[in-house]
Design a protein around this motif. Structure first.
Motif, PDB file in Angstrom:
ATOM      1  N   GLY A 150       0.793  -1.223   0.000  1.00 32.37           N
ATOM      2  CA  GLY A 150       0.000   0.000   0.000  1.00 32.37           C
ATOM      3  C   GLY A 150       0.828   1.276   0.000  1.00 32.37           C
ATOM      4  N   ILE A 151       2.120   1.173   0.331  1.00 29.07           N
ATOM      5  CA  ILE A 151       2.997   2.341   0.315  1.00 29.07           C
ATOM      6  C   ILE A 151       3.703   2.423  -1.038  1.00 29.07           C
ATOM      7  CG2 ILE A 151       5.050   3.419   1.361  1.00 29.07           C
ATOM      8  CD1 ILE A 151       2.754   3.295   3.327  1.00 29.07           C
ATOM      9  N   ILE A 152       3.692   3.610  -1.630  1.00 23.93           N
ATOM     10  CA  ILE A 152       4.560   3.832  -2.799  1.00 23.93           C
ATOM     11  C   ILE A 152       5.817   4.524  -2.285  1.00 23.93           C
ATOM     12  CG2 ILE A 152       4.831   4.928  -5.044  1.00 23.93           C
ATOM     13  CD1 ILE A 152       1.771   5.010  -5.246  1.00 23.93           C
ATOM     14  N   PHE A 153       6.917   3.802  -2.260  1.00 24.59           N
ATOM     15  CA  PHE A 153       8.158   4.373  -1.738  1.00 24.59           C
ATOM     16  C   PHE A 153       8.788   5.262  -2.798  1.00 24.59           C
ATOM     17  CE2 PHE A 153      12.562   4.630  -0.465  1.00 24.59           C
ATOM     18  CZ  PHE A 153      12.474   4.746   0.902  1.00 24.59           C
ATOM     19  N   ARG A 154       9.146   6.475  -2.413  1.00 19.30           N
ATOM     20  CA  ARG A 154       9.779   7.423  -3.338  1.00 19.30           C
ATOM     21  C   ARG A 154      11.287   7.297  -3.160  1.00 19.30           C
ATOM     22  NH1 ARG A 154       5.200   8.653  -6.355  1.00 19.30           N
ATOM     23  NH2 ARG A 154       3.496   8.793  -4.883  1.00 19.30           N
ATOM     24  N   ASP A 155      11.908   6.625  -4.107  1.00 18.64           N
ATOM     25  CA  ASP A 155      13.336   6.299  -4.024  1.00 18.64           C
ATOM     26  C   ASP A 155      14.151   7.412  -4.677  1.00 18.64           C
ATOM     27  OD1 ASP A 155      15.842   5.141  -4.045  1.00 18.64           O
ATOM     28  OD2 ASP A 155      15.386   3.835  -5.756  1.00 18.64           O
ATOM     29  N   ASN A 169       4.702   9.275  14.877  1.00 22.82           N
ATOM     30  CA  ASN A 169       4.094   8.284  13.982  1.00 22.82           C
ATOM     31  C   ASN A 169       4.618   8.474  12.576  1.00 22.82           C
ATOM     32  OD1 ASN A 169       2.293   7.090  15.917  1.00 22.82           O
ATOM     33  ND2 ASN A 169       1.161   9.030  15.825  1.00 22.82           N
ATOM     34  N   LEU A 170       4.987   7.378  11.945  1.00 21.01           N
ATOM     35  CA  LEU A 170       5.391   7.394  10.542  1.00 21.01           C
ATOM     36  C   LEU A 170       4.200   7.033   9.662  1.00 21.01           C
ATOM     37  CD1 LEU A 170       8.771   5.472  10.304  1.00 21.01           C
ATOM     38  CD2 LEU A 170       8.345   7.809   9.579  1.00 21.01           C
ATOM     39  N   GLU A 171       4.375   7.242   8.339  1.00 20.28           N
ATOM     40  CA  GLU A 171       3.375   6.720   7.401  1.00 20.28           C
ATOM     41  C   GLU A 171       3.295   5.202   7.608  1.00 20.28           C
ATOM     42  OE1 GLU A 171       4.295   7.369   3.307  1.00 20.28           O
ATOM     43  OE2 GLU A 171       2.284   6.874   2.625  1.00 20.28           O
ATOM     44  N   TYR A 172       4.428   4.597   7.957  1.00 18.63           N
ATOM     45  CA  TYR A 172       4.447   3.177   8.298  1.00 18.63           C
ATOM     46  C   TYR A 172       5.196   3.018   9.628  1.00 18.63           C
ATOM     47  CZ  TYR A 172       8.494   4.194   5.319  1.00 18.63           C
ATOM     48  OH  TYR A 172       9.558   4.791   4.717  1.00 18.63           O
ATOM     49  N   GLY A 173       4.470   2.768  10.702  1.00 24.00           N
ATOM     50  CA  GLY A 173       5.115   2.464  11.983  1.00 24.00           C
ATOM     51  C   GLY A 173       5.215   3.635  12.938  1.00 24.00           C
ATOM     52  N   ASP A 211      14.152  17.304   5.688  1.00 17.70           N
ATOM     53  CA  ASP A 211      14.053  15.856   5.540  1.00 17.70           C
ATOM     54  C   ASP A 211      13.870  15.547   4.059  1.00 17.70           C
ATOM     55  OD1 ASP A 211      14.059  13.210   6.281  1.00 17.70           O
ATOM     56  OD2 ASP A 211      12.202  13.287   7.444  1.00 17.70           O
ATOM     57  N   ASP A 212      13.987  14.275   3.704  1.00 22.25           N
ATOM     58  CA  ASP A 212      13.828  13.931   2.286  1.00 22.25           C
ATOM     59  C   ASP A 212      12.362  14.008   1.862  1.00 22.25           C
ATOM     60  OD1 ASP A 212      13.239  11.642   3.826  1.00 22.25           O
ATOM     61  OD2 ASP A 212      13.713  10.281   2.177  1.00 22.25           O
ATOM     62  N   VAL A 213      11.480  13.468   2.723  1.00 28.18           N
ATOM     63  CA  VAL A 213      10.058  13.366   2.366  1.00 28.18           C
ATOM     64  C   VAL A 213       9.202  13.855   3.525  1.00 28.18           C
ATOM     65  CG1 VAL A 213       8.185  11.739   1.835  1.00 28.18           C
ATOM     66  CG2 VAL A 213      10.467  11.352   0.876  1.00 28.18           C
ATOM     67  N   ILE A 214       8.152  14.637   3.207  1.00 28.90           N
ATOM     68  CA  ILE A 214       7.091  14.857   4.188  1.00 28.90           C
ATOM     69  C   ILE A 214       5.890  14.044   3.717  1.00 28.90           C
ATOM     70  CG2 ILE A 214       6.463  17.090   3.119  1.00 28.90           C
ATOM     71  CD1 ILE A 214       5.360  17.899   5.928  1.00 28.90           C
ATOM     72  N   GLY A 239       3.526  13.973   8.048  1.00 29.46           N
ATOM     73  CA  GLY A 239       3.987  15.121   8.827  1.00 29.46           C
ATOM     74  C   GLY A 239       4.298  14.793  10.278  1.00 29.46           C
ATOM     75  N   GLY A 240       4.091  13.544  10.678  1.00 25.90           N
ATOM     76  CA  GLY A 240       4.342  13.164  12.067  1.00 25.90           C
ATOM     77  C   GLY A 240       5.797  13.355  12.490  1.00 25.90           C
ATOM     78  N   THR A 241       6.704  13.036  11.589  1.00 25.51           N
ATOM     79  CA  THR A 241       8.126  13.155  11.902  1.00 25.51           C
ATOM     80  C   THR A 241       8.516  14.614  12.114  1.00 25.51           C
ATOM     81  OG1 THR A 241       8.534  11.230  10.500  1.00 25.51           O
ATOM     82  CG2 THR A 241      10.450  12.549  11.134  1.00 25.51           C
TER      83      THR A 241
HETATM   84  P1  AMP Z   1       5.916  11.263   7.924  1.00 24.43           P
HETATM   85  O1  AMP Z   1       6.298  11.326   9.372  1.00 24.43           O
HETATM   86  O2  AMP Z   1       4.706  10.428   7.691  1.00 24.43           O
HETATM   87  O3  AMP Z   1       5.819  12.635   7.312  1.00 24.43           O
HETATM   88  O4  AMP Z   1       7.069  10.471   7.176  1.00 24.43           O
HETATM   89  C1  AMP Z   1       8.264  11.101   6.832  1.00 24.43           C
HETATM   90  C2  AMP Z   1       9.434  10.182   6.946  1.00 24.43           C
HETATM   91  O5  AMP Z   1       9.152   8.858   6.492  1.00 24.43           O
HETATM   92  C3  AMP Z   1      10.575  10.692   6.126  1.00 24.43           C
HETATM   93  O6  AMP Z   1      11.728  10.658   6.942  1.00 24.43           O
HETATM   94  C4  AMP Z   1      10.681   9.754   4.958  1.00 24.43           C
HETATM   95  O7  AMP Z   1      12.017   9.362   4.805  1.00 24.43           O
HETATM   96  C5  AMP Z   1       9.830   8.572   5.280  1.00 24.43           C
HETATM   97  N1  AMP Z   1       8.775   8.295   4.312  1.00 24.43           N
HETATM   98  C6  AMP Z   1       7.438   8.296   4.566  1.00 24.43           C
HETATM   99  N2  AMP Z   1       6.739   7.947   3.493  1.00 24.43           N
HETATM  100  C7  AMP Z   1       7.634   7.712   2.517  1.00 24.43           C
HETATM  101  C8  AMP Z   1       7.513   7.328   1.142  1.00 24.43           C
HETATM  102  N3  AMP Z   1       6.313   7.104   0.586  1.00 24.43           N
HETATM  103  N4  AMP Z   1       8.644   7.196   0.419  1.00 24.43           N
HETATM  104  C9  AMP Z   1       9.848   7.434   0.998  1.00 24.43           C
HETATM  105  N5  AMP Z   1      10.023   7.792   2.280  1.00 24.43           N
HETATM  106  C10 AMP Z   1       8.934   7.944   3.040  1.00 24.43           C
END
Ligand code: AMP
Length: 186
Positions: A33-38, A109-113, A134-137, A140-142
């Motif tokens: 379900g996650i699309i990882f942005r590499d 909270n992360l998008e995953y975990g 950061d690389d990705v928002i 926004g939990g991080t």
């Molecule tokens: P969040 O706290 O949900 O904003 O997640 C941000 C953090 O999770 C960043 O440090 C990213 O490296 C990582 N992350 C979350 N979702 C992805 C995604 N779809 N692709 C790559 N990295 C992600």
């Protein structure tokens, strides 16, 4: 003086380039379900990486940033390059148990975990102008957890910048009081 030079660095404040062509989309990683942005393709291409960093830096060049606070692990890559480009210091925010000295800690909270983030207690002087990177928002939990840490340390957060923003997840709503910039939007 170095502090003044950074306001005359000749950086453009806008970039029209589409950097998304250098990002690989990997479905179902690290979980379904996650699309990882590499971003590794963007990073390994020297001219593209340089233009990406310059484009983000151009957005902040007038802000007299003292410290770039970047988030483990991919955030370190972007944050270090930006700090160097802006002539700012760089402060690492790390996962639990990695920093060697006394820390402040937040759960997030992360998008995953879910996990904990830590920062050294002497990393931010009160009144310091901070840019969070950061690389990705995503959700926004991080960045929200990092912003809370910096506010508790009385840092002055002037912005939060990301290579990538996943707009559907409305991450920027978690840090409504902080100007957000992202180079690539999905
Ligand atoms: P969040 O706290 O949900 O904003 O997640 C941000 C953090 O999770 C960043 O440090 C990213 O490296 C990582 N992350 C979350 N979702 C992805 C995604 N779809 N692709 C790559 N990295 C992600």
């Amino acid at each position: 003086m170095w502090q003044n030079n950074r306001h005359n660095s000749g950086l453009a404040s806008n970039s029209k380039e589409d950097f998304s062509q250098h990002v690989r989309n990997i479905p179902d990683f690290p979980q379904k379900g996650i699309i990882f942005r590499d971003i590794t393709g963007l990073l390994r291409n020297g001219p593209v990486f340089k233009r990406a960093i310059d484009a983000i830096a151009g957005h902040h060049v007038e802000q007299a940033i003292d410290t770039v606070v970047s988030i483990e692990a991919r955030g370190f890559i972007i944050g270090s390059a930006l700090g160097y480009r802006l002539g700012s210091g760089v402060v690492p925010v790390r996962k639990k148990g990695k920093l060697p000295w006394q820390v402040y800690r937040k759960s997030y909270n992360l998008e995953y975990g879910q996990d904990h983030l830590e920062i050294h207690q002497d990393a931010i002087e009160p009144g310091t102008n901070v840019l969070i990177v950061d690389d990705v928002i995503a959700t926004g939990g991080t960045v929200q957890a990092v912003a809370e840490l910096i506010k508790e340390m009385k840092g002055n957060i002037v912005g939060a910048s990301f290579l990538i923003e996943l707009t559907d997840l409305n991450g920027r709503d978690k840090i409504k009081d902080i100007p957000v910039f992202s180079l690539i939007k999905y």
